[in-house]
Design an enzyme around this catalytic site. Sequence first.
Site, PDB file in Angstrom:
ATOM      1  CB  CYS A 101      20.849 -39.705   5.408  1.00  0.00           C
ATOM      2  SG  CYS A 101      20.792 -41.119   4.285  1.00  0.00           S
ATOM      3  CB  CYS A 147      37.341 -67.365  19.387  1.00  0.00           C
ATOM      4  SG  CYS A 147      36.008 -67.874  18.255  1.00  0.00           S
ATOM      5  CB  CYS A 190      34.818 -65.492  17.501  1.00  0.00           C
ATOM      6  SG  CYS A 190      34.233 -66.507  18.827  1.00  0.00           S
TER       7      CYS A 190
END
Length: 541
Positions: free
Chosen positions: A100, A443, A440
Amino acid sequence: MRAGPVGAVLLVVVLALAVSAARAARLDLDDDDDSDVLDELLAIDEEAERGGLDAGGGDGGAAEAVRRAQSMVIALGNDNARRAVEDHAELLLLGYAPWCERSAQLMPRFAEAAAALRAMGSAVAFAKLDGERYPKAAAAVGVKGFPTVLLFVNGTEHAYHGLHTKDAIVTWVRKKTGAPVIRLQSKDSAEEFLKKDQTFVIGLFKNFEGSEYEEFVKAATIDDEVQFVETSDRSVAKILFPGITSEEKFVGLVKSEPDKFEKFDGEFEEKAILRFVELNKFPLITVFTELNSGKVYSSPIKLQVFTFSEAYDFEDLESMVEEVARAFKTKIMFIYVDTAEENLAKPFLTLYGLESETKPTVTAFDTSNGAKYVMEADINAKNLREFFLSLLDGTLPPYHKSEPVPQEKGVVEKVVGRTFDSSVLESPENIFLEVYTPWCVDCEAISKNVEKLAKHFSGLDNIKFTRIDASVNEHPKLKVNNYPTLFIYPAEDKSNPIKLSKKLSVKDMAKFIKEKLQISDVETVAATDSAPAAENIKDEL
């Protein structure tokens, strides 16, 4: 939430104890700084755990560093994590992961904070836990992400959400462990304190008593971020805040920036002092970073002005922006975002549809309602002042993203932010509108169905099929959060659009349209027969 009678009594007791603790708290600024020991620990003790160092021989210097550091910081694992929390009245824990990046950035700051707390005589114990190596231990003590800083006081967990700096961590820990105020009673201690170059609140109170002083300590106890200091000696106070004159009692905020001193002139009440600190603790212009982003978002100053530019351009603008901004302190928050830091700047610029912009740009945002504003005039002192004034008095028109006005029209008309009024709200026809985004999932399939519908009804003069890309176009009367969304805007009532389910088949959509717009089958057949492109979809409908 209001406290009941018992809660009120407990609150009084807690505050009384806090006042007593604050009166007893002292800062010893002469102790040695042990941050080098902790830095060595963070780098060395893992190697020792893996057997890379012989604590009983071999590299004597490294082994001694391990032994010294381990007396300060406990390396936790599956066997001792829970027990460490139970055995220590006060334990400051860093949960991290080796991979990290933010953990790596926080580790030296945590080490510095731990050393500083030890130098102050704090009884807090320090620990670290590799949450990736010991997931069970991490779960047992509440480490859910990386990095995580937790303070356990008698087993009760307090999560740290402040800035990843030594001073911020030290201030937070001291306040959580019963020392909300540092008392400075000599000029030497005041001068030494100033070398720390931090933001702090100074309180001058004779004999540290009275209701005003108690309100000051209450505010210090509640605030988790800013260090409060107190003195009863005017000469000491003047070292910290030179503007003090003949006041019997005084509160001020000192910051490490050119606009350094802010005098509190309100009622000596806890809420008023806290409000003063919240409104004034940021610099006149805050440089936006990943570390302070949460504090910027949560600021009580709801009107925020952002200047986007590369660093070399901002050098030419900074003094001008500061000069104009000074008149709007505590009313508008001013933020600079370096556009070279793409991970910081791009999300903001995308929000405004300005991600391709290369020249310096000034925008504004109202966090209370989400309204966006863009300064489209040249950046100069006069235009900045007018922009800030209009933002403050509510006369500045909100900015809405829009693609350029399309030149061509297909069987499904493309609508953009600038044409939404004329193409949808002011159009005499019934409007079918598809609201979509490029990312999307559903879509693309819905768009194909809409095109089939548009061809099917293309012979009718009273219905028009349209679509708008909501990722790059906005309109105040188009509020959509799920995509795709399908609407019918009836010609006689554009203010109340009818929503269609995207789960309907093409046939059911056509049936729905005919019912809502009262289109007869005869009209539809005639329209379909007259439309040359409609033959391929007759059977499906």
